[in-house]
Scaffold this motif. Structure first.
Motif, PDB file in Angstrom:
ATOM      1  N   LYS A 231      50.931   8.533 -53.736  1.00  0.00           N
ATOM      2  CA  LYS A 231      50.770   7.462 -52.959  1.00  0.00           C
ATOM      3  C   LYS A 231      52.299   6.696 -53.383  1.00  0.00           C
ATOM      4  O   LYS A 231      52.503   5.557 -52.758  1.00  0.00           O
ATOM      5  N   HIS A 232      51.278   6.026 -55.003  1.00  0.00           N
ATOM      6  CA  HIS A 232      52.274   4.483 -54.926  1.00  0.00           C
ATOM      7  C   HIS A 232      53.655   5.243 -55.413  1.00  0.00           C
ATOM      8  O   HIS A 232      54.337   4.037 -54.550  1.00  0.00           O
ATOM      9  N   CYS A 233      54.110   6.453 -55.555  1.00  0.00           N
ATOM     10  CA  CYS A 233      55.461   6.188 -55.796  1.00  0.00           C
ATOM     11  C   CYS A 233      56.288   6.222 -54.146  1.00  0.00           C
ATOM     12  O   CYS A 233      56.643   5.779 -53.711  1.00  0.00           O
ATOM     13  N   LEU A 234      54.996   6.472 -52.999  1.00  0.00           N
ATOM     14  CA  LEU A 234      56.380   6.728 -51.783  1.00  0.00           C
ATOM     15  C   LEU A 234      55.969   5.212 -51.667  1.00  0.00           C
ATOM     16  O   LEU A 234      57.457   4.301 -50.689  1.00  0.00           O
ATOM     17  N   GLU A 235      54.642   4.306 -51.660  1.00  0.00           N
ATOM     18  CA  GLU A 235      55.166   3.110 -51.331  1.00  0.00           C
ATOM     19  C   GLU A 235      55.555   2.488 -51.651  1.00  0.00           C
ATOM     20  O   GLU A 235      56.642   1.262 -51.316  1.00  0.00           O
ATOM     21  N   VAL A 236      56.633   2.663 -52.844  1.00  0.00           N
ATOM     22  CA  VAL A 236      57.449   1.594 -53.898  1.00  0.00           C
ATOM     23  C   VAL A 236      58.978   2.472 -53.069  1.00  0.00           C
ATOM     24  O   VAL A 236      60.002   1.291 -53.282  1.00  0.00           O
ATOM     25  N   MET A 247      68.137  -6.943 -47.407  1.00  0.00           N
ATOM     26  CA  MET A 247      69.208  -7.309 -48.160  1.00  0.00           C
ATOM     27  C   MET A 247      70.811  -7.312 -47.269  1.00  0.00           C
ATOM     28  O   MET A 247      71.444  -7.700 -47.909  1.00  0.00           O
ATOM     29  N   LYS A 248      70.877  -5.968 -46.826  1.00  0.00           N
ATOM     30  CA  LYS A 248      72.383  -5.966 -46.512  1.00  0.00           C
ATOM     31  C   LYS A 248      72.316  -6.553 -45.090  1.00  0.00           C
ATOM     32  O   LYS A 248      73.518  -7.087 -45.121  1.00  0.00           O
ATOM     33  N   LEU A 249      71.213  -6.303 -44.696  1.00  0.00           N
ATOM     34  CA  LEU A 249      71.492  -7.472 -42.874  1.00  0.00           C
ATOM     35  C   LEU A 249      71.288  -8.697 -43.783  1.00  0.00           C
ATOM     36  O   LEU A 249      72.339  -9.970 -42.531  1.00  0.00           O
ATOM     37  N   GLU A 250      71.294  -9.313 -44.307  1.00  0.00           N
ATOM     38  CA  GLU A 250      70.946 -10.861 -45.053  1.00  0.00           C
ATOM     39  C   GLU A 250      72.778 -11.801 -45.216  1.00  0.00           C
ATOM     40  O   GLU A 250      73.188 -12.243 -44.996  1.00  0.00           O
ATOM     41  N   GLU A 251      73.398 -10.295 -46.157  1.00  0.00           N
ATOM     42  CA  GLU A 251      75.007 -10.349 -46.266  1.00  0.00           C
ATOM     43  C   GLU A 251      75.448 -10.510 -45.310  1.00  0.00           C
ATOM     44  O   GLU A 251      76.238 -11.271 -45.589  1.00  0.00           O
ATOM     45  N   PHE A 252      75.170  -9.708 -44.289  1.00  0.00           N
ATOM     46  CA  PHE A 252      76.142  -9.568 -44.066  1.00  0.00           C
ATOM     47  C   PHE A 252      75.912 -10.581 -42.591  1.00  0.00           C
ATOM     48  O   PHE A 252      77.114 -11.462 -41.905  1.00  0.00           O
ATOM     49  N   LEU A 253      74.411 -11.132 -42.118  1.00  0.00           N
ATOM     50  CA  LEU A 253      74.153 -12.664 -41.573  1.00  0.00           C
ATOM     51  C   LEU A 253      75.221 -13.491 -41.941  1.00  0.00           C
ATOM     52  O   LEU A 253      75.899 -14.695 -41.236  1.00  0.00           O
ATOM     53  N   ARG A 254      74.605 -13.335 -43.473  1.00  0.00           N
ATOM     54  CA  ARG A 254      75.669 -14.952 -44.153  1.00  0.00           C
ATOM     55  C   ARG A 254      77.097 -14.677 -44.124  1.00  0.00           C
ATOM     56  O   ARG A 254      77.710 -15.907 -44.310  1.00  0.00           O
ATOM     57  N   THR A 255      77.789 -13.772 -44.461  1.00  0.00           N
ATOM     58  CA  THR A 255      79.534 -13.835 -44.596  1.00  0.00           C
ATOM     59  C   THR A 255      79.774 -13.695 -42.621  1.00  0.00           C
ATOM     60  O   THR A 255      80.889 -14.602 -42.891  1.00  0.00           O
ATOM     61  N   LYS A 256      79.369 -13.660 -41.756  1.00  0.00           N
ATOM     62  CA  LYS A 256      79.645 -14.027 -40.799  1.00  0.00           C
ATOM     63  C   LYS A 256      79.466 -14.869 -40.120  1.00  0.00           C
ATOM     64  O   LYS A 256      80.356 -15.993 -39.441  1.00  0.00           O
ATOM     65  N   GLY A 257      78.671 -15.999 -40.561  1.00  0.00           N
ATOM     66  CA  GLY A 257      77.954 -17.110 -40.299  1.00  0.00           C
ATOM     67  C   GLY A 257      78.264 -18.422 -41.691  1.00  0.00           C
ATOM     68  O   GLY A 257      78.402 -19.142 -40.545  1.00  0.00           O
ATOM     69  N   THR A 258      79.003 -18.227 -42.181  1.00  0.00           N
ATOM     70  CA  THR A 258      79.813 -19.406 -43.671  1.00  0.00           C
ATOM     71  C   THR A 258      81.310 -19.857 -42.672  1.00  0.00           C
ATOM     72  O   THR A 258      82.113 -18.543 -42.242  1.00  0.00           O
ATOM     73  N   GLN A 278      69.993 -14.577 -55.454  1.00  0.00           N
ATOM     74  CA  GLN A 278      68.527 -13.907 -56.069  1.00  0.00           C
ATOM     75  C   GLN A 278      67.240 -14.866 -56.377  1.00  0.00           C
ATOM     76  O   GLN A 278      66.805 -13.494 -56.225  1.00  0.00           O
ATOM     77  N   GLU A 279      67.272 -15.885 -56.001  1.00  0.00           N
ATOM     78  CA  GLU A 279      65.898 -15.884 -55.980  1.00  0.00           C
ATOM     79  C   GLU A 279      65.432 -15.992 -54.641  1.00  0.00           C
ATOM     80  O   GLU A 279      63.853 -15.855 -54.633  1.00  0.00           O
ATOM     81  N   MET A 280      65.537 -16.622 -53.823  1.00  0.00           N
ATOM     82  CA  MET A 280      65.010 -15.680 -52.199  1.00  0.00           C
ATOM     83  C   MET A 280      65.004 -13.733 -53.017  1.00  0.00           C
ATOM     84  O   MET A 280      63.915 -13.836 -52.180  1.00  0.00           O
ATOM     85  N   ARG A 281      66.295 -13.146 -53.262  1.00  0.00           N
ATOM     86  CA  ARG A 281      65.659 -12.035 -53.187  1.00  0.00           C
ATOM     87  C   ARG A 281      64.558 -11.620 -53.977  1.00  0.00           C
ATOM     88  O   ARG A 281      63.490 -10.802 -53.294  1.00  0.00           O
ATOM     89  N   THR A 282      63.697 -12.032 -55.052  1.00  0.00           N
ATOM     90  CA  THR A 282      62.803 -12.316 -56.052  1.00  0.00           C
ATOM     91  C   THR A 282      61.958 -12.572 -55.650  1.00  0.00           C
ATOM     92  O   THR A 282      60.604 -11.925 -55.993  1.00  0.00           O
ATOM     93  N   TYR A 283      61.971 -13.951 -54.993  1.00  0.00           N
ATOM     94  CA  TYR A 283      60.536 -14.196 -54.431  1.00  0.00           C
ATOM     95  C   TYR A 283      60.394 -13.521 -52.622  1.00  0.00           C
ATOM     96  O   TYR A 283      59.244 -13.440 -52.647  1.00  0.00           O
ATOM     97  N   ASN A 284      61.424 -12.561 -51.817  1.00  0.00           N
ATOM     98  CA  ASN A 284      60.843 -12.115 -51.252  1.00  0.00           C
ATOM     99  C   ASN A 284      60.337 -10.728 -52.188  1.00  0.00           C
ATOM    100  O   ASN A 284      58.721 -10.423 -51.376  1.00  0.00           O
ATOM    101  N   ASN A 285      60.589 -10.381 -53.154  1.00  0.00           N
ATOM    102  CA  ASN A 285      60.176  -9.525 -54.025  1.00  0.00           C
ATOM    103  C   ASN A 285      59.062  -9.472 -53.525  1.00  0.00           C
ATOM    104  O   ASN A 285      57.769  -8.360 -53.679  1.00  0.00           O
ATOM    105  N   TYR A 286      58.794 -10.579 -54.613  1.00  0.00           N
ATOM    106  CA  TYR A 286      57.441 -10.751 -55.438  1.00  0.00           C
ATOM    107  C   TYR A 286      56.462 -10.815 -53.561  1.00  0.00           C
ATOM    108  O   TYR A 286      55.303 -10.673 -54.150  1.00  0.00           O
ATOM    109  N   VAL A 287      56.571 -11.727 -53.154  1.00  0.00           N
ATOM    110  CA  VAL A 287      55.994 -11.786 -51.362  1.00  0.00           C
ATOM    111  C   VAL A 287      55.664 -10.226 -50.926  1.00  0.00           C
ATOM    112  O   VAL A 287      54.300 -10.416 -50.646  1.00  0.00           O
ATOM    113  N   ASN A 288      56.388  -9.728 -50.674  1.00  0.00           N
ATOM    114  CA  ASN A 288      56.678  -8.689 -50.490  1.00  0.00           C
ATOM    115  C   ASN A 288      55.627  -7.534 -51.111  1.00  0.00           C
ATOM    116  O   ASN A 288      54.394  -6.912 -51.057  1.00  0.00           O
TER     117      ASN A 288
END
Length: 488
Positions: A231-236, A247-258, A278-288
């Motif tokens: 179960k833990h492996c599936l959840e991870v 992350m891919k969606l955020e990068e795509f939107l950032r590249t389009k909106g800059t 990177q900070e947001m990723r780590t934060y989101n990772n922690y939040v998730n």
């Protein structure tokens, strides 16, 4: 000149006195030798009697020691109780005998009265009538006496049978008591052995059941741990996939909106954005991760989650230690069970070997017992035959002694009144027979010499022809009888 003559006379007197004393000493030595030779058999017999008496004394002392032992004391106590009961019965039966004797005395008194009445009736009536009455009375009295005699015989027979039955019952009771003690000891040993075997079997069963239970618990814990790990492996994996997609969606939107900037600004901006990402990723990772933990735990409070996590960690650690302890205990129990099985096998093997050894020893003892019995039977038969032969020889010696008139020996008269031939005095009888035979031989020789002299006298010519009478011929001296040594 008188002094030398006096000295010679004194010396002569001394020599005569010395010769006289020597002759007395020689006579006394001869008397002592004769007395010793005559007393030696009696002394030897007395020594034999003393030895036999000492042996009997030792036997008596040994029997006294045996009587002072505990078993003999218990037997004496039992015999004392039996004697007390027998005395009580004797008193009872003696009282009954006294009562019967009283009845007999009463009957005798009545009989005397009847006889007196018969005499009176005889004097009054005729002879025939009185004779018939006396006959009837005598028959009645004889019948009563016979009945009394038969009753007394039956009573004595019943008493003797009762005594024999009591003795047999006492012997059987002693045998039964001895058998019961042996039987109880054997049953006790058997029950102790069974109890030990049952305890060992129960311990083995309980250890096997505990081992099975702990193995089942360990398998359940392993399956649960495997399920939790999957179960833990599936959840991870799901969280990683969602994170990559965001992350891919955020990068795509950032590249389009800059907005397009200069290269340096773009580079700085890119570096800044990359750091923020990177900070947001780590934060989101922690939040998730925190959301996933909250969702998994069903609790929104972080402190409670921390407490639950520490509690779960402690439980897992305790379970891990418990499983390790259970494994070690299972290993020890299996080792103990193996050792117990080996010990049981060894004890059974020892018991079987002991039984075989006991059987072999019993067989060997039986064979030796049979051999000893056969040997004793043969020895007893030979002893009986030798005793019969010895008795016949002693009887023949006694008959010879009686026929030769030498049974009254002086030594036997000194020893006692018993003149019968036995093992102790047979040699004396033989010695006396030898002396008697030697005397008879000498008498026969003397008779032969006398007869020969008479024959020679008859053959000699008359006195006119004989030149001169010869002197008397010397008779041969009788051969001295040398006493034979009597062995003890």
């Amino acid at each position: 000149m008188s002094a030398p003559s006096d000295d010679l006379e004194m010396e002569k007197i001394a020599e005569d006195e010395l010769a006289k004393l020597q002759r007395q000493y020689r006579v006394m030595e001869i008397d002592r030798a004769m007395v010793m030779t005559s007393v030696q058999p009696t002394l030897r017999m007395q020594k034999n009697i003393i030895n036999t008496l000492n042996a009997e004394l030792e036997k008596i002392m040994l029997e006294l020691k045996f009587t002072k032992s505990t078993s003999n004391l218990l037997e004496n106590a039992k015999t004392r109780e039996i004697l007390i009961t027998l005395l009580k019965e004797h008193e009872k039966y003696s009282t009954e005998v006294k009562e019967h004797r009283g009845f007999i005395n009463e009957l005798d008194f009545l009989l005397k009265q009847v006889q007196k009445e018969i005499k009176v009736l005889k004097s009054k009536t005729g002879c025939d009538q009185s004779y018939n009455i006396t006959l009837t009375n005598q028959t009645v009295v004889s019948q009563l006496k016979n009945r009394l005699d038969t009753a007394m015989k039956k009573f004595n027979h019943v008493n003797s049978d009762n005594y024999n039955m009591r003795l047999e019952i006492d012997r059987l009771l002693r045998d039964r008591q001895f058998f019961n003690t042996i039987w109880k000891n054997q049953v006790k040993r058997l029950m102790d052995g069974k109890a030990q075997i049952i305890d060992l079997v129960e311990q083995a069963i309980t250890t096997y059941d505990q081992r099975e239970e702990w193995c089942a618990k360990l398998d359940a814990l392993k399956e649960k741990a495997a399920i939790d790990y999957r179960k833990h492996c599936l959840e991870v994996r799901e969280l990683q996939r969602q994170l990559d997609h965001s992350m891919k969606l955020e990068e795509f939107l950032r590249t389009k909106g800059t907005v397009r900037l200069t290269a340096a600004d773009a580079k700085a901006e890119a570096k800044k954005l990359e750091q923020q990402e990177q900070e947001m990723r780590t934060y989101n990772n922690y939040v998730n991760i925190l959301d996933a933990i909250k969702e998994f735990a069903g609790e929104d409070d972080v402190d409670k989650l921390i407490q639950e996590f520490t509690r779960r960690e402690e439980e897992n650690y305790a379970l891990f230690n418990y499983i390790n302890e259970v494994n070690t205990e299972l290993k020890n129990l299996s080792d103990n069970v193996r050792m117990l099985k080996t010990n049981i096998d060894e004890e059974t093997a020892k018991h079987q070997a002991k039984l075989f050894k006991q059987q072999d020893s019993i067989e060997s003892l039986r064979t030796t017992l049979e051999e000893r019995k056969n040997a004793t039977a043969i020895a007893r038969a030979t002893c009986e035959r030798s005793a019969e032969v010895l008795a016949s020889l002693l009887q023949q010696i006694h008959s010879l002694a009686i026929s030769s008139h030498c049974e009254s020996l002086p030594l036997l008269k000194l020893l006692g009144k018993n003149f019968n031939v036995n093992v102790n005095n047979a040699r004396l009888y033989i010695k006396s027979l030898e002396k008697k035979i030697l005397e008879l031989v000498e008498i026969i020789k003397f008779d032969e010499m006398v007869q020969r002299a008479s024959e020679n006298k008859e053959r000699t010519p008359p006195s006119t022809r004989r030149r001169r009478a010869r002197g008397p011929q010397p008779q041969p001296s009788p051969r001295p009888r040398v006493p034979l040594p009597i062995q003890a």
